[in-house]
Design a protein around this motif. Sequence first.
Motif, PDB file in Angstrom:
ATOM      1  N   ASP A 139      52.182  30.204  35.670  1.00 34.17           N
ATOM      2  CA  ASP A 139      51.637  30.330  34.303  1.00 34.17           C
ATOM      3  C   ASP A 139      50.118  30.297  34.305  1.00 34.17           C
ATOM      4  N   GLU A 140      49.570  29.424  35.129  1.00 35.11           N
ATOM      5  CA  GLU A 140      48.110  29.313  35.199  1.00 35.11           C
ATOM      6  C   GLU A 140      47.499  30.579  35.797  1.00 35.11           C
ATOM      7  N   VAL A 141      48.169  31.119  36.826  1.00 32.90           N
ATOM      8  CA  VAL A 141      47.697  32.375  37.425  1.00 32.90           C
ATOM      9  C   VAL A 141      47.707  33.483  36.372  1.00 32.90           C
ATOM     10  N   ALA A 142      48.788  33.511  35.564  1.00 36.26           N
ATOM     11  CA  ALA A 142      48.895  34.541  34.520  1.00 36.26           C
ATOM     12  C   ALA A 142      47.793  34.369  33.477  1.00 36.26           C
ATOM     13  N   SER A 143      47.510  33.113  33.164  1.00 38.82           N
ATOM     14  CA  SER A 143      46.472  32.836  32.172  1.00 38.82           C
ATOM     15  C   SER A 143      45.103  33.300  32.689  1.00 38.82           C
ATOM     16  N   ALA A 144      44.813  33.012  33.949  1.00 40.67           N
ATOM     17  CA  ALA A 144      43.533  33.456  34.533  1.00 40.67           C
ATOM     18  C   ALA A 144      43.451  34.980  34.529  1.00 40.67           C
ATOM     19  N   LYS A 145      44.604  35.628  34.791  1.00 32.78           N
ATOM     20  CA  LYS A 145      44.634  37.098  34.809  1.00 32.78           C
ATOM     21  C   LYS A 145      44.330  37.652  33.413  1.00 32.78           C
ATOM     22  N   GLU A 146      44.901  36.993  32.398  1.00 29.99           N
ATOM     23  CA  GLU A 146      44.633  37.428  31.008  1.00 29.99           C
ATOM     24  C   GLU A 146      43.156  37.314  30.667  1.00 29.99           C
ATOM     25  N   TRP A 147      42.555  36.186  31.071  1.00 34.67           N
ATOM     26  CA  TRP A 147      41.119  36.021  30.827  1.00 34.67           C
ATOM     27  C   TRP A 147      40.332  37.121  31.543  1.00 34.67           C
ATOM     28  N   GLU A 148      40.745  37.393  32.792  1.00 35.78           N
ATOM     29  CA  GLU A 148      40.040  38.441  33.558  1.00 35.78           C
ATOM     30  C   GLU A 148      40.100  39.768  32.803  1.00 35.78           C
ATOM     31  N   GLU A 149      41.297  40.102  32.283  1.00 35.39           N
ATOM     32  CA  GLU A 149      41.451  41.373  31.547  1.00 35.39           C
ATOM     33  C   GLU A 149      40.544  41.398  30.314  1.00 35.39           C
ATOM     34  N   GLN A 150      40.508  40.252  29.612  1.00 38.86           N
ATOM     35  CA  GLN A 150      39.662  40.152  28.422  1.00 38.86           C
ATOM     36  C   GLN A 150      38.184  40.363  28.785  1.00 38.86           C
ATOM     37  N   PHE A 151      37.788  39.769  29.877  1.00 44.03           N
ATOM     38  CA  PHE A 151      36.393  39.910  30.331  1.00 44.03           C
ATOM     39  C   PHE A 151      36.103  41.349  30.754  1.00 44.03           C
ATOM     40  N   ARG A 152      37.077  41.987  31.408  1.00 43.86           N
ATOM     41  CA  ARG A 152      36.879  43.385  31.827  1.00 43.86           C
ATOM     42  C   ARG A 152      36.623  44.289  30.629  1.00 43.86           C
ATOM     43  N   GLU A 153      37.273  43.951  29.502  1.00 41.04           N
ATOM     44  CA  GLU A 153      37.083  44.771  28.292  1.00 41.04           C
ATOM     45  C   GLU A 153      35.727  44.536  27.654  1.00 41.04           C
ATOM     46  N   LYS A 154      35.240  43.318  27.773  1.00 39.95           N
ATOM     47  CA  LYS A 154      34.041  42.946  27.001  1.00 39.95           C
ATOM     48  C   LYS A 154      32.742  42.999  27.810  1.00 39.95           C
ATOM     49  N   TYR A 155      32.819  42.671  29.090  1.00 37.75           N
ATOM     50  CA  TYR A 155      31.592  42.480  29.871  1.00 37.75           C
ATOM     51  C   TYR A 155      31.494  43.441  31.055  1.00 37.75           C
ATOM     52  N   ASP A 156      30.247  43.620  31.545  1.00 35.20           N
ATOM     53  CA  ASP A 156      30.032  44.448  32.740  1.00 35.20           C
ATOM     54  C   ASP A 156      30.397  43.664  34.004  1.00 35.20           C
ATOM     55  N   ILE A 157      30.972  44.392  34.950  1.00 36.27           N
ATOM     56  CA  ILE A 157      31.266  43.784  36.254  1.00 36.27           C
ATOM     57  C   ILE A 157      30.019  43.878  37.128  1.00 36.27           C
ATOM     58  N   VAL A 158      29.673  42.769  37.757  1.00 36.60           N
ATOM     59  CA  VAL A 158      28.484  42.729  38.610  1.00 36.60           C
ATOM     60  C   VAL A 158      28.878  42.917  40.079  1.00 36.60           C
ATOM     61  N   GLY A 159      29.937  42.268  40.483  1.00 36.91           N
ATOM     62  CA  GLY A 159      30.371  42.368  41.879  1.00 36.91           C
ATOM     63  C   GLY A 159      31.496  41.397  42.151  1.00 36.91           C
ATOM     64  N   ARG A 160      31.573  40.955  43.400  1.00 37.89           N
ATOM     65  CA  ARG A 160      32.647  40.019  43.765  1.00 37.89           C
ATOM     66  C   ARG A 160      32.060  38.713  44.264  1.00 37.89           C
ATOM     67  N   LEU A 161      32.831  37.642  44.046  1.00 35.92           N
ATOM     68  CA  LEU A 161      32.438  36.335  44.558  1.00 35.92           C
ATOM     69  C   LEU A 161      32.848  36.269  46.027  1.00 35.92           C
ATOM     70  N   LEU A 162      31.862  35.992  46.887  1.00 39.93           N
ATOM     71  CA  LEU A 162      32.118  36.052  48.327  1.00 39.93           C
ATOM     72  C   LEU A 162      32.644  34.736  48.876  1.00 39.93           C
ATOM     73  N   LYS A 163      33.733  34.835  49.608  1.00 40.71           N
ATOM     74  CA  LYS A 163      34.244  33.688  50.358  1.00 40.71           C
ATOM     75  C   LYS A 163      33.234  33.345  51.432  1.00 40.71           C
ATOM     76  N   PRO A 164      33.163  32.083  51.887  1.00 47.52           N
ATOM     77  CA  PRO A 164      32.242  31.776  52.975  1.00 47.52           C
ATOM     78  C   PRO A 164      32.511  32.706  54.163  1.00 47.52           C
ATOM     79  N   GLY A 165      31.466  33.339  54.662  1.00 48.54           N
ATOM     80  CA  GLY A 165      31.585  34.230  55.818  1.00 48.54           C
ATOM     81  C   GLY A 165      31.823  35.683  55.438  1.00 48.54           C
ATOM     82  N   GLU A 166      32.201  35.932  54.175  1.00 46.06           N
ATOM     83  CA  GLU A 166      32.480  37.311  53.740  1.00 46.06           C
ATOM     84  C   GLU A 166      31.171  38.074  53.537  1.00 46.06           C
ATOM     85  N   GLN A 167      31.154  39.348  53.901  1.00 42.24           N
ATOM     86  CA  GLN A 167      29.926  40.144  53.777  1.00 42.24           C
ATOM     87  C   GLN A 167      29.865  40.864  52.430  1.00 42.24           C
TER      88      GLN A 167
END
Length: 173
Positions: free
Chosen positions: A131-159
């Motif tokens: 349920d929490e994963v679904a809720s985060a996904k819903e927020w993500e969708e809402q943000f995709r509609e309203k805001y510009d995407i800048v990039g991705r959050l990098l895991k430690p070591g990720e380029q």
Amino acid sequence: MSDAEQATLWAELTSPINLVLVAFIVYLIYKIIQSKFESDIEVPPPPPALPKIRKDFTVAELKEYDGTRPDGRVLLAVNTVIFDVTKGKRFYGPGGPYSAFAGRDATRGLATGQVASSDKDWDDVSNLSPDEVASAKEWEEQFREKYDIVGRLLKPGEQPTNYDDETEDKKSQ
Ligand code: HEM
């Protein structure tokens, strides 16, 4: 018009009720003009939008974008997608109700309904319920509609990805 008619007209025009009505109309006109004048002064033009940025950030780099920089830019991440939420500054800016999410990975907070800052170097959110994963996904969708995407959050070591030669239609992905 006879003298008598003129006298009656004058008496009517200057009757107390008419004088009160005239005074009221003059007052209304004054208020209308005054409110137009005030609204011209009080509504400042919206601030110019900041230039769009396209860049991946580490958790530490993202922290800087909590709205306290001179340009006031606010970024936050949901499900590793970084959004420019500057236009929602009244929510996320300093002193705003959701400022805890500014410059942070907001995934866990949004998923669990807690307005709290993530201070982890990396939160893999793998212990969230479905349920929490679904809720985060819903927020993500809402943000995709309203805001510009800048990039991705990098895991430690990720380029970071190089977005230099990106075309317009790829930017929303
Ligand atoms: C009593 C509980 C709450 C009330 C009454 C409330 C109310 C609101 C209202 C009125 C807005 C503005 C909507 C708009 O103008 O577009 C808003 C926005 C928002 N709320 Fe809440 N909220 C509550 C709890 C929460 C919780 C628990 C979270 C997450 C943990 C949350 C996250 C947000 C976010 C992220 C926004 C901004 C969305 C955007 O950027 O457009 N809220 N909330």
